[in-house]
Design a protein around this motif. Structure first.
Motif, PDB file in Angstrom:
ATOM      1  N   SER A 167       0.816  -1.211   0.000  1.00  0.00           N
ATOM      2  CA  SER A 167       0.000   0.000   0.000  1.00  0.00           C
ATOM      3  C   SER A 167       0.853   1.266   0.000  1.00  0.00           C
ATOM      4  N   ALA A 168       2.001   1.202   0.638  1.00  0.00           N
ATOM      5  CA  ALA A 168       2.866   2.386   0.711  1.00  0.00           C
ATOM      6  C   ALA A 168       3.250   2.865  -0.686  1.00  0.00           C
ATOM      7  N   LEU A 169       3.574   1.919  -1.572  1.00  0.00           N
ATOM      8  CA  LEU A 169       3.954   2.294  -2.926  1.00  0.00           C
ATOM      9  C   LEU A 169       2.737   2.794  -3.705  1.00  0.00           C
TER      10      LEU A 169
ATOM     11  N   ARG B 148       1.973   6.227  -2.596  1.00  0.00           N
ATOM     12  CA  ARG B 148       2.931   7.162  -3.164  1.00  0.00           C
ATOM     13  C   ARG B 148       2.604   7.452  -4.629  1.00  0.00           C
ATOM     14  N   LEU B 149       2.306   6.412  -5.387  1.00  0.00           N
ATOM     15  CA  LEU B 149       1.963   6.573  -6.796  1.00  0.00           C
ATOM     16  C   LEU B 149       0.704   7.427  -6.960  1.00  0.00           C
ATOM     17  N   HIS B 150      -0.286   7.117  -6.140  1.00  0.00           N
ATOM     18  CA  HIS B 150      -1.551   7.853  -6.246  1.00  0.00           C
ATOM     19  C   HIS B 150      -1.354   9.331  -5.903  1.00  0.00           C
ATOM     20  N   SER B 151      -0.578   9.595  -4.873  1.00  0.00           N
ATOM     21  CA  SER B 151      -0.310  10.977  -4.477  1.00  0.00           C
ATOM     22  C   SER B 151       0.371  11.740  -5.607  1.00  0.00           C
ATOM     23  N   LEU B 152       1.335  11.107  -6.244  1.00  0.00           N
ATOM     24  CA  LEU B 152       2.048  11.765  -7.341  1.00  0.00           C
ATOM     25  C   LEU B 152       1.137  11.971  -8.551  1.00  0.00           C
ATOM     26  N   LEU B 153       0.301  10.988  -8.836  1.00  0.00           N
ATOM     27  CA  LEU B 153      -0.636  11.124  -9.959  1.00  0.00           C
ATOM     28  C   LEU B 153      -1.632  12.264  -9.698  1.00  0.00           C
TER      29      LEU B 153
ATOM     30  N   ARG C 132      -6.815  -8.720   2.279  1.00  0.00           N
ATOM     31  CA  ARG C 132      -5.787  -8.975   1.252  1.00  0.00           C
ATOM     32  C   ARG C 132      -4.917  -7.726   1.054  1.00  0.00           C
ATOM     33  N   VAL C 133      -5.564  -6.568   1.064  1.00  0.00           N
ATOM     34  CA  VAL C 133      -4.797  -5.327   0.901  1.00  0.00           C
ATOM     35  C   VAL C 133      -3.862  -5.146   2.093  1.00  0.00           C
ATOM     36  N   ARG C 134      -4.365  -5.443   3.291  1.00  0.00           N
ATOM     37  CA  ARG C 134      -3.529  -5.321   4.486  1.00  0.00           C
ATOM     38  C   ARG C 134      -2.327  -6.263   4.421  1.00  0.00           C
ATOM     39  N   LEU C 135      -2.519  -7.404   3.800  1.00  0.00           N
ATOM     40  CA  LEU C 135      -1.438  -8.393   3.691  1.00  0.00           C
ATOM     41  C   LEU C 135      -0.466  -8.065   2.552  1.00  0.00           C
TER      42      LEU C 135
ATOM     43  N   CYS D 259     -10.837  -2.960  -7.094  1.00  0.00           N
ATOM     44  CA  CYS D 259     -12.245  -2.787  -6.741  1.00  0.00           C
ATOM     45  C   CYS D 259     -13.096  -3.563  -7.737  1.00  0.00           C
ATOM     46  N   PRO D 260     -14.049  -4.362  -7.253  1.00  0.00           N
ATOM     47  CA  PRO D 260     -14.888  -5.138  -8.158  1.00  0.00           C
ATOM     48  C   PRO D 260     -15.826  -4.272  -8.997  1.00  0.00           C
ATOM     49  N   ALA D 261     -16.029  -3.014  -8.603  1.00  0.00           N
ATOM     50  CA  ALA D 261     -16.954  -2.144  -9.338  1.00  0.00           C
ATOM     51  C   ALA D 261     -16.242  -1.273 -10.360  1.00  0.00           C
ATOM     52  N   CYS D 262     -15.207  -0.563  -9.919  1.00  0.00           N
ATOM     53  CA  CYS D 262     -14.541   0.384 -10.830  1.00  0.00           C
ATOM     54  C   CYS D 262     -13.157  -0.076 -11.273  1.00  0.00           C
ATOM     55  N   SER D 263     -12.694  -1.192 -10.739  1.00  0.00           N
ATOM     56  CA  SER D 263     -11.398  -1.799 -11.109  1.00  0.00           C
ATOM     57  C   SER D 263     -10.179  -0.997 -10.655  1.00  0.00           C
ATOM     58  N   SER D 264     -10.391   0.003  -9.791  1.00  0.00           N
ATOM     59  CA  SER D 264      -9.242   0.741  -9.270  1.00  0.00           C
ATOM     60  C   SER D 264      -8.408  -0.175  -8.369  1.00  0.00           C
ATOM     61  N   TRP D 265      -7.096   0.018  -8.386  1.00  0.00           N
ATOM     62  CA  TRP D 265      -6.236  -0.753  -7.498  1.00  0.00           C
ATOM     63  C   TRP D 265      -6.324  -0.116  -6.107  1.00  0.00           C
ATOM     64  N   LEU D 266      -6.569  -0.942  -5.112  1.00  0.00           N
ATOM     65  CA  LEU D 266      -6.856  -0.451  -3.769  1.00  0.00           C
ATOM     66  C   LEU D 266      -5.614  -0.404  -2.879  1.00  0.00           C
ATOM     67  N   TYR D 267      -5.609   0.547  -1.982  1.00  0.00           N
ATOM     68  CA  TYR D 267      -4.522   0.645  -1.011  1.00  0.00           C
ATOM     69  C   TYR D 267      -5.070   1.217   0.288  1.00  0.00           C
ATOM     70  N   LEU D 268      -4.309   1.008   1.367  1.00  0.00           N
ATOM     71  CA  LEU D 268      -4.708   1.531   2.657  1.00  0.00           C
ATOM     72  C   LEU D 268      -4.235   2.975   2.782  1.00  0.00           C
ATOM     73  N   PRO D 269      -5.121   3.885   3.237  1.00  0.00           N
ATOM     74  CA  PRO D 269      -4.737   5.295   3.349  1.00  0.00           C
ATOM     75  C   PRO D 269      -3.789   5.522   4.506  1.00  0.00           C
TER      76      PRO D 269
END
Length: 238
Positions: free
Chosen positions: A11-13, A16-21, A219-222, A228-238
């Motif tokens: 999630s950290a990466l 980071r990617l999302h913040s930069l985007l 799974r994200v925590r691990l 996301c099953p709806a919008c297909s965005s890759w999920l991460y922990l805030p």
């Protein structure tokens, strides 16, 4: 392309990617707004120029109308003088009376027209004052626009430098994207930008608000890549 359920993606990466985007999207938006701000300023200046042109045209039209009335007045005055001269050579009382009537009618017409000319000259003075006001307004708007352009252009230099820096940081972060999903990551981000990634907020997708199952959140925590099953965005922990 389906995501491998075993792909590790911390999630950290992703964070980071999302913040930069997001930063890139914001900076690109600022760059796009710059020309629009300048264009809007040009529109304001043009509107002031149009107002000045219309004011000048009004003065020109009023002056031409007044000049025409003055020519008519002078022509009628000349005719009155000619008619008065003919009084001395009138061959009959009837002719004399007709000449007197014509002179009286022309003098009355001239009296009315003199008043109209006076009113016209006053109107011209008012219109000329409107031109002065319009010229002052144009000068102010032009100066404001020049200042605005300088501010926007200076700001764009700073924004472009920031954008170049963030893009460089993004390239470094993207080099850490797992090889197995790198092409899929590029496809998603090139097509959707920062919407390709989303934080988990209250066990829901931060992008579309889709409620996520406990298994997906775990799974994200691990550290497994999960979308996301709806919008297909890759999920991460805030």
């Amino acid at each position: 392309m389906a995501v491998d359920n075993k792909t590790q993606f911390e999630s950290a990466l992703l964070r980071r990617l999302h913040s930069l985007l997001l930063q890139i999207g914001d900076l690109e938006g600022q760059l796009d707004r710059g020309p629009r701000q300048i264009k809007a300023g040009e529109g304001v200046v043009q509107a002031s120029q149009d107002a000045l042109d219309q004011a000048k045209q009004a003065v020109k039209a009023a002056t031409l109308a007044c000049d025409e009335k003055q020519l008519q007045l002078k022509s009628r005055e000349d005719r009155i003088e000619n008619l008065k001269a003919k009084l001395n050579t009138a061959s009959s009382n009837k002719e004399f009376d007709l000449l007197k009537e014509q002179i009286a009618a022309d003098e009355q017409a001239n009296s009315v027209q003199s008043d109209e000319i006076f009113e016209g000259l006053e109107r011209i003075d008012e219109l000329q004052e409107a031109v002065v006001v319009a010229e002052r307004e144009l000068a102010e708007k032009t100066a404001e626009h020049k200042k605005r352009v300088e501010q926007v252009e200076n700001r764009m230099v700073v924004v472009q430098a920031d954008l170049d820096h963030v893009r460089n940081e993004l390239a470094k972060a993207e080099a850490e994207v797992p090889v197995a999903v790198r092409s899929e990551y590029k496809r998603l981000t090139e097509g959707r930008g920062d919407e390709a990634l989303a934080p988990i907020e209250d066990d829901s997708c931060g992008g579309c608000n889709q409620t996520l199952t406990t298994q997906m959140v775990d799974r994200v925590r691990l550290g497994f890549l999960t979308h996301c099953p709806a919008c297909s965005s890759w999920l991460y922990l805030p």
